[in-house]
Design an enzyme around this catalytic site. Structure first.
Site, PDB file in Angstrom:
ATOM      1  N   SER A 166      -4.402  -4.793 -28.768  1.00 10.43           N
ATOM      2  CA  SER A 166      -5.201  -5.456 -29.796  1.00 10.43           C
ATOM      3  C   SER A 166      -6.624  -5.496 -29.266  1.00 10.43           C
ATOM      4  CB  SER A 166      -4.693  -6.876 -30.053  1.00 10.43           C
ATOM      5  OG  SER A 166      -3.442  -6.839 -30.684  1.00 10.43           O
ATOM      6  N   HIS A 207      -9.413  -5.169 -40.851  1.00 10.72           N
ATOM      7  CA  HIS A 207      -8.723  -6.251 -40.142  1.00 10.72           C
ATOM      8  C   HIS A 207      -7.414  -5.778 -39.517  1.00 10.72           C
ATOM      9  CE1 HIS A 207      -7.085  -6.428 -44.236  1.00 10.72           C
ATOM     10  NE2 HIS A 207      -5.984  -6.821 -43.659  1.00 10.72           N
ATOM     11  N   GLY A 208      -7.242  -4.478 -39.398  1.00 10.18           N
ATOM     12  CA  GLY A 208      -6.048  -3.909 -38.777  1.00 10.18           C
ATOM     13  C   GLY A 208      -5.828  -2.510 -39.331  1.00 10.18           C
ATOM     14  N   LYS A 245       8.597 -13.681 -32.990  1.00 12.53           N
ATOM     15  CA  LYS A 245       8.749 -13.405 -34.422  1.00 12.53           C
ATOM     16  C   LYS A 245       9.591 -14.462 -35.108  1.00 12.53           C
ATOM     17  CE  LYS A 245       6.294  -9.825 -35.035  1.00 12.53           C
ATOM     18  NZ  LYS A 245       5.151  -9.894 -35.905  1.00 12.53           N
TER      19      LYS A 245
END
Length: 120
Positions: free
Chosen positions: A9, A28-29, A107
């Site tokens: 990231s 944004h990604g 998650k």
């Protein structure tokens, strides 16, 4: 800028000199490559596949007690973030300040709820 749990990231800084056409906005990604439901048949079918999905390429752990979600969020479900970062830099929109590797990804954790008579 988040990568998948199998990729770096990035912390990026927008550039004041960015073209006006960018409207002071950056990505944004990278986005999904495959939808959630199609990932169920692509990964996670075998025990070795699930064991692979419980770790990332950096040696980090993935904590997820939902098999379907583990497959839906597999790194293969996402486009490569490296290309997005390269484009942001090439078009003068942002510069990379730092990169981060995922050590732990959480998650879903099963939570036991108290039975009705225990809630007092």
């Amino acid at each position: 800028m988040p990568g998948s749990r199998g990729a770096l990231s990035y912390l990026v800084a927008p550039l004041a000199s960015a073209p006006k056409e960018a409207l002071w906005s950056i990505a944004h990604g990278a986005g999904r490559k495959f939808d959630r439901s199609s990932m169920i048949g692509r990964v996670g079918a075998t025990r070795s596949d699930r064991e692979r999905l419980a770790r990332n390429p950096f040696g980090g752990r993935v904590i997820c007690e939902d098999r379907a979600l583990l497959a839906e969020e597999a790194p293969e479900a996402y486009k490569p973030i490296v290309g997005v970062i390269a484009d942001l830099e090439a078009f003068g929109l942002a510069r990379v300040v730092a990169s981060f590797r995922p050590l732990v990804t959480v998650k879903k954790i099963a939570v036991q709820r108290p039975r009705r008579e225990d809630r007092r």
